[in-house]
Design a protein around this motif. Structure first.
Motif, PDB file in Angstrom:
ATOM      1  N   SER A   5      39.033  44.061  41.957  1.00  0.00           N
ATOM      2  CA  SER A   5      39.487  43.011  40.723  1.00  0.00           C
ATOM      3  C   SER A   5      38.792  43.475  39.366  1.00  0.00           C
ATOM      4  O   SER A   5      37.873  43.012  39.448  1.00  0.00           O
ATOM      5  N   VAL A   6      39.206  41.755  38.496  1.00  0.00           N
ATOM      6  CA  VAL A   6      38.240  42.293  37.325  1.00  0.00           C
ATOM      7  C   VAL A   6      39.329  41.328  36.374  1.00  0.00           C
ATOM      8  O   VAL A   6      40.673  41.023  36.881  1.00  0.00           O
ATOM      9  N   GLU A   7      38.430  41.258  35.316  1.00  0.00           N
ATOM     10  CA  GLU A   7      39.551  39.497  34.914  1.00  0.00           C
ATOM     11  C   GLU A   7      38.680  40.042  33.354  1.00  0.00           C
ATOM     12  O   GLU A   7      37.897  40.389  32.740  1.00  0.00           O
ATOM     13  N   VAL A   8      40.031  40.363  32.039  1.00  0.00           N
ATOM     14  CA  VAL A   8      39.409  40.826  31.413  1.00  0.00           C
ATOM     15  C   VAL A   8      40.565  40.044  29.359  1.00  0.00           C
ATOM     16  O   VAL A   8      41.052  39.558  30.149  1.00  0.00           O
ATOM     17  N   ALA A   9      40.220  40.378  28.587  1.00  0.00           N
ATOM     18  CA  ALA A   9      40.742  39.737  27.648  1.00  0.00           C
ATOM     19  C   ALA A   9      42.650  40.764  27.856  1.00  0.00           C
ATOM     20  O   ALA A   9      42.439  42.111  27.183  1.00  0.00           O
TER      21      ALA A   9
END
Length: 118
Positions: free
Chosen positions: A66-70
């Motif tokens: 999982s990752v959170e990106v712009a």
């Protein structure tokens, strides 16, 4: 009015999750195997060394990340380092496996990443 703790509406983000796949199956590895997954923002006309990168959290037991990106267009890069000798040092890393495809990440989604069999 709703208030969400820890959310900054001035900086939108996109939550991406999925599996690292090898031969069509989730890549499950031992806890002593080091896996890095990066999402590298595509920058047209800019110096590629200045590209912004986001590191994903990888779960060795399930092969998920999982990752959170712009929001933006990204390529993925995966590097895998298996344990080498009994002294605990890692072997020479496999990869980096860079995606040929550019992913448009503008909303939360599931995205599986395939790595070559070696």
């Amino acid at each position: 009015m709703l208030i969400f703790a820890g959310c900054d509406s001035s900086k939108p983000s996109v939550k991406v999750s999925g599996k690292v796949m090898k031969n069509g199956q989730p890549m499950i590895v031992g806890e002593d195997t080091y896996v890095t997954i990066s999402f590298v923002l595509e920058t047209s006309g800019a110096n590629p060394n200045d590209a912004k990168s986001f590191s994903a959290k990888f779960d060795q037991k399930t092969g998920t990340y999982s990752v959170e990106v712009a929001p933006g267009n990204y390529r993925t890069t995966v590097v895998i380092a298996k344990p080498g000798s009994k002294d605990g040092k890692l072997s020479k890393p496999m990869g980096p496996y860079k995606s040929d495809k550019v992913y448009e990440l503008t909303k939360g989604q599931d995205l599986d990443i395939e790595v070559p069999n070696q």
